[in-house]
Design an enzyme around this catalytic site. Structure first.
Site, short mmCIF file in Angstrom:
data_model
loop_
_atom_site.label_atom_id
_atom_site.label_comp_id
_atom_site.label_asym_id
_atom_site.label_seq_id
_atom_site.Cartn_x
_atom_site.Cartn_y
_atom_site.Cartn_z
N CYS A 65 25.38 -18.47 -17.97
CA CYS A 65 24.08 -19.11 -17.74
C CYS A 65 22.93 -18.13 -17.99
O CYS A 65 22.81 -17.12 -17.30
CB CYS A 65 24.07 -19.61 -16.30
SG CYS A 65 22.47 -20.10 -15.66
N CYS A 68 20.58 -17.65 -15.04
CA CYS A 68 21.29 -16.87 -14.01
C CYS A 68 21.22 -15.38 -14.32
O CYS A 68 21.04 -14.55 -13.42
CB CYS A 68 22.76 -17.29 -13.91
SG CYS A 68 23.02 -19.00 -13.41
#
Length: 141
Positions: A65, A68
């Site tokens: 991600c 992230c």
């Protein structure tokens, strides 16, 4: 107050103070002032959240991600400001899919703050340090 050791996950009872110069785990003797986020798994998640008298902030993330990856250094940086005020933890949703499903994680990163063992706030999406700190400060006693 009860705090969970970030190293061995044993519950420690310590006096509540405004600040600490030293606090060590009664079991492993490691510093309870270590603010490095701990990695939670299905096997220890409930133990950590339920046994902590300080709020627990959990970052649900995955290695693939992009947001992230942007959020990780911010989460680590902000964690340094709150020794024995907030317990910082991370859950890798790719490795802990059952846990992610149990807590209804639909997008990542998702930050959940638990207070007294109960979900108190949930925010999805990457945040900068100021926004994350403001969120956390609203949960300090």
């Amino acid at each position: 107050m009860n705090v969970v050791c970030p190293h061995c996950l044993k519950v420690n009872s310590i006096p509540k103070k405004d600040s600490y110069t030293k606090a060590n785990c009664g079991n492993c003797k490691a510093s309870l002032l270590d603010t490095t986020p701990i990695n939670l798994k299905e096997s220890n998640f409930d133990h950590v959240v339920v046994n902590s008298d300080i709020p627990v902030i959990v970052d649900f993330w995955a290695s693939w991600c992009g947001p992230c990856k942007m959020m990780a250094p911010v989460f680590n940086e902000v964690s340094q400001k709150y020794p024995l005020k907030i317990l910082f933890a991370k859950v890798n949703t790719q490795e802990e899919q059952i846990l992610a499903s149990k807590y209804g994680i639909r997008s990542i990163p998702t930050i959940i703050i638990y207070k007294n063992g109960i979900e108190a706030k949930r925010v999805s999406g990457a945040m900068d340090a100021h926004t994350l700190s403001s969120l956390i400060n609203s949960f300090l006693d």
